[in-house]
Design a protein around this motif. Structure first.
Motif, PDB file in Angstrom:
ATOM      1  N   LYS A   1       0.823  -1.217   0.000  1.00 29.41           N
ATOM      2  CA  LYS A   1       0.000   0.000   0.000  1.00 29.41           C
ATOM      3  C   LYS A   1       0.856   1.266   0.000  1.00 29.41           C
ATOM      4  O   LYS A   1       0.437   2.314  -0.488  1.00 29.41           O
ATOM      5  N   GLN A   2       2.051   1.145   0.538  1.00 28.61           N
ATOM      6  CA  GLN A   2       2.956   2.299   0.568  1.00 28.61           C
ATOM      7  C   GLN A   2       3.816   2.402  -0.692  1.00 28.61           C
ATOM      8  O   GLN A   2       4.658   3.301  -0.794  1.00 28.61           O
ATOM      9  N   GLY A   3       3.599   1.455  -1.630  1.00 29.56           N
ATOM     10  CA  GLY A   3       4.304   1.541  -2.908  1.00 29.56           C
ATOM     11  C   GLY A   3       5.641   0.850  -2.942  1.00 29.56           C
ATOM     12  O   GLY A   3       6.433   1.064  -3.878  1.00 29.56           O
ATOM     13  N   TYR A   4       5.913  -0.005  -1.940  1.00 31.24           N
ATOM     14  CA  TYR A   4       7.177  -0.739  -1.928  1.00 31.24           C
ATOM     15  C   TYR A   4       6.996  -2.084  -2.636  1.00 31.24           C
ATOM     16  O   TYR A   4       6.152  -2.897  -2.251  1.00 31.24           O
ATOM     17  N   GLY A   5       7.801  -2.327  -3.665  1.00 31.87           N
ATOM     18  CA  GLY A   5       7.742  -3.589  -4.394  1.00 31.87           C
ATOM     19  C   GLY A   5       9.008  -4.407  -4.258  1.00 31.87           C
ATOM     20  O   GLY A   5       9.083  -5.533  -4.761  1.00 31.87           O
ATOM     21  N   TYR A   6      10.005  -3.829  -3.573  1.00 33.82           N
ATOM     22  CA  TYR A   6      11.312  -4.484  -3.443  1.00 33.82           C
ATOM     23  C   TYR A   6      11.787  -4.380  -1.996  1.00 33.82           C
ATOM     24  O   TYR A   6      11.596  -3.344  -1.336  1.00 33.82           O
ATOM     25  N   ILE A   7      12.444  -5.419  -1.515  1.00 35.20           N
ATOM     26  CA  ILE A   7      13.063  -5.409  -0.186  1.00 35.20           C
ATOM     27  C   ILE A   7      14.503  -5.876  -0.321  1.00 35.20           C
ATOM     28  O   ILE A   7      14.778  -6.923  -0.924  1.00 35.20           O
ATOM     29  N   ARG A   8      15.410  -5.089   0.231  1.00 35.98           N
ATOM     30  CA  ARG A   8      16.818  -5.453   0.185  1.00 35.98           C
ATOM     31  C   ARG A   8      17.135  -6.378   1.366  1.00 35.98           C
ATOM     32  O   ARG A   8      16.753  -6.106   2.499  1.00 35.98           O
ATOM     33  N   VAL A   9      17.821  -7.486   1.064  1.00 34.86           N
ATOM     34  CA  VAL A   9      18.142  -8.484   2.082  1.00 34.86           C
ATOM     35  C   VAL A   9      19.644  -8.765   2.019  1.00 34.86           C
ATOM     36  O   VAL A   9      20.196  -9.028   0.939  1.00 34.86           O
ATOM     37  N   SER A  10      20.297  -8.726   3.161  1.00 35.95           N
ATOM     38  CA  SER A  10      21.760  -8.875   3.174  1.00 35.95           C
ATOM     39  C   SER A  10      22.205 -10.320   3.004  1.00 35.95           C
ATOM     40  O   SER A  10      23.309 -10.583   2.517  1.00 35.95           O
ATOM     41  N   SER A  11      21.361 -11.268   3.394  1.00 35.65           N
ATOM     42  CA  SER A  11      21.735 -12.682   3.279  1.00 35.65           C
ATOM     43  C   SER A  11      20.644 -13.435   2.506  1.00 35.65           C
ATOM     44  O   SER A  11      19.596 -13.762   3.080  1.00 35.65           O
ATOM     45  N   ILE A  12      20.916 -13.676   1.224  1.00 27.49           N
ATOM     46  CA  ILE A  12      19.956 -14.390   0.377  1.00 27.49           C
ATOM     47  C   ILE A  12      20.446 -15.825   0.205  1.00 27.49           C
ATOM     48  O   ILE A  12      21.567 -16.034  -0.279  1.00 27.49           O
ATOM     49  N   PRO A  13      19.669 -16.820   0.612  1.00 26.14           N
ATOM     50  CA  PRO A  13      20.115 -18.220   0.475  1.00 26.14           C
ATOM     51  C   PRO A  13      20.440 -18.557  -0.973  1.00 26.14           C
ATOM     52  O   PRO A  13      19.685 -18.227  -1.889  1.00 26.14           O
ATOM     53  N   SER A  14      21.563 -19.195  -1.176  1.00 27.59           N
ATOM     54  CA  SER A  14      21.996 -19.522  -2.539  1.00 27.59           C
ATOM     55  C   SER A  14      21.050 -20.502  -3.216  1.00 27.59           C
ATOM     56  O   SER A  14      20.945 -20.532  -4.443  1.00 27.59           O
TER      57      SER A  14
END
Length: 487
Positions: A409-422
């Motif tokens: 609802k706030q217009g966020y479509g992306y989230i940055r994540v420091s540890s993404i499982p391979s």
């Protein structure tokens, strides 16, 4: 006089079709009694159907023979039932990623093995011998791909016969000298019945046997069966039947099998709303094919007029999974009205047992002659770029704890994540995941990009499009199977 004759033929056709309504209705209504539950997913493999074939091998109602092997050494089996002089030959999945009719074949075999419909089965099996060659391309099915291990389209190998699968199909057809042949396929879900918004759930073709597209008795009989089957399908999928262009293709099996004297009916299983695994279409295959086999046994198709064949709408390809209509798009200080057509494209996991979505914009501009399985009239809405959530999260557990509806609802479509499982190749959330260094480019709508944006009206975001899936932010549920990962 000609008009009177055609009217008489049409009345005869209606009479024949009317006589079959009862068995057709019963077949449709009792389908769950015969559905083979062990193969409910589209991505079936030879190992999935082998136990079913083994079971039939020990059943004295059926004759099961290994008639060839694929390039990869997998058995090609022919399953036969009946004692009649008329031979009906059905083959499926010459394209490995076209399994709907293979599933329906095993439903039909369950029907023949049951104690029900005794009178109808007696009529079929006394007059016909019915032969099934399911999964002609088991190597392609293993990889869920169209072509065989040689990398060729088996359906374009009828002349050269390079592949063992092609050689087997030709050998079986010739040994049976089949009177009728059912060439069973799947087609793209994006075909629609010409000039309508309805998907071509089933499409037919009585293939031409020469460039002149002449109609002899063999091809004419195929047309009659198609007219009969079309009428059946209209009862359950009104307006959702198409007809393929009949230009002669000299390399194709359907065209050649017609030429070799077998009345050949091509059946293509397309799309049906909210039927991703094509189980309703499977049921329609079961019902219509069995009804056709019954009318062949009764020879009642003979009085059907072929003039109705040309009245079946031609296949068109003007469907999108999602169509956005009339949205406002701002570019370089100017506002434009734009339609967007998006497809939710399946990508197989490495084991080819299931899939995820990587959607794309297919077209944009004036799409007034196109249709969507889902359509949103976005008149008065402005397209807004999806933003990156301001906080970088540590891991997927942190992401899972979020309130996705409020974030969208706030217009966020992306989230940055420091540890993404391979091991993750896509986001399991209704939002995209970014690596710490990935920079989102400015939104520039164009065919080929992943469709992710929001629709705003009077300063309020009411809809989101995430990975090509529409999210109505006024409703409680968010139905986005997966997002993307951009590392």
């Amino acid at each position: 006089m000609k008009k009177i004759f055609l009217s008489i033929l049409s009345l005869c056709s209606l009479s024949v079709i009317g006589q079959s309504d009862n068995i057709t209705t019963q077949l449709y209504d009792t389908y769950e009694n015969y559905k083979e539950s062990s193969i409910g997913s589209r991505r079936i493999k030879r190992t999935d159907i082998q136990p079913l074939i083994n079971k039939l091998s020990s059943n004295n109602k059926f004759k099961v023979a290994t008639v060839g092997k694929s390039i990869g050494g997998k058995d090609l089996s022919l399953i036969s039932i009946g004692t009649g002089e008329t031979d009906v030959f059905l083959w499926s999945q010459m394209h490995g990623d076209e399994p709907t009719a293979t599933q329906a074949i095993f439903d039909i075999l369950n029907f023949f093995d049951s104690a029900d419909f005794e009178k109808e089965k007696e009529a079929i099996l006394a007059n016909l011998t019915v032969h099934f060659l399911p999964m002609l391309n088991p190597d392609g099915a293993e990889l869920y791909q169209r072509r065989n291990l040689l990398g060729i389209d088996i359906n374009r190998d009828a002349l050269r016969l390079q592949s063992p699968e092609s050689q087997t199909l030709k050998k079986v057809r010739d040994s049976l000298d089949a009177d009728f042949g059912f060439n069973l396929h799947d087609q793209s879900t994006y075909y629609n019945a010409e000039r309508t918004e309805k998907p071509a759930t089933i499409s037919y073709l009585a293939p031409a046997y020469n460039y002149e597209k002449e109609i002899n008795k063999t091809r004419g009989n195929a047309m009659k069966i198609i007219v009969f089957m079309n009428d059946i399908l209209q009862k359950y999928a009104l307006g959702q039947v198409g007809r393929y262009n009949d230009d002669f293709e000299p390399r194709a099996f359907g065209d050649n099998i017609q030429k070799w004297g077998t009345s050949t009916i091509l059946i293509e299983s397309g799309g049906y709303a909210d039927d991703v695994e094509k189980q309703e279409i499977r049921k329609l295959n079961y019902t219509s094919i069995l009804s056709a086999i019954y009318t062949i046994a009764q020879k009642s198709y003979e009085s059907i007029g072929i003039e109705e064949y040309e009245k079946i709408p031609e296949n068109d390809r003007k469907l999108f999974d999602l169509k956005i209509l009339g949205a406002t798009y701002k570019l370089m200080g100017n506002s434009y009205t734009i339609d967007l057509g998006m497809n939710q494209i399946e990508v197989d996991y490495p084991d080819h047992n299931s899939f995820w979505y990587s959607s794309r914009i297919l077209d944009q501009g004036d799409l007034s002659t196109y249709y969507g399985y889902e359509t949103l009239d976005a008149t008065g809405y402005t397209i807004k770029q999806a933003k990156v959530y301001p906080k970088t999260l540590t891991n997927f557990d942190d992401v899972k704890a979020l309130n996705f509806k409020e974030i969208l609802k706030q217009g966020y479509g992306y989230i940055r994540v420091s540890s993404i499982p391979s091991k993750n190749i896509n986001s399991p959330f209704p939002i995209h995941i970014l690596g710490t260094k990935f920079i989102i480019p400015e939104l520039n709508l164009a065919p080929g990009i992943n469709p992710t944006f929001f629709l705003e009206k009077s300063g309020v975001i009411e809809y989101g499009v995430i990975n090509g899936f529409l999210v109505n932010l006024k409703e409680s549920e968010i139905q986005v199977p997966n997002g993307m990962i951009f590392r």
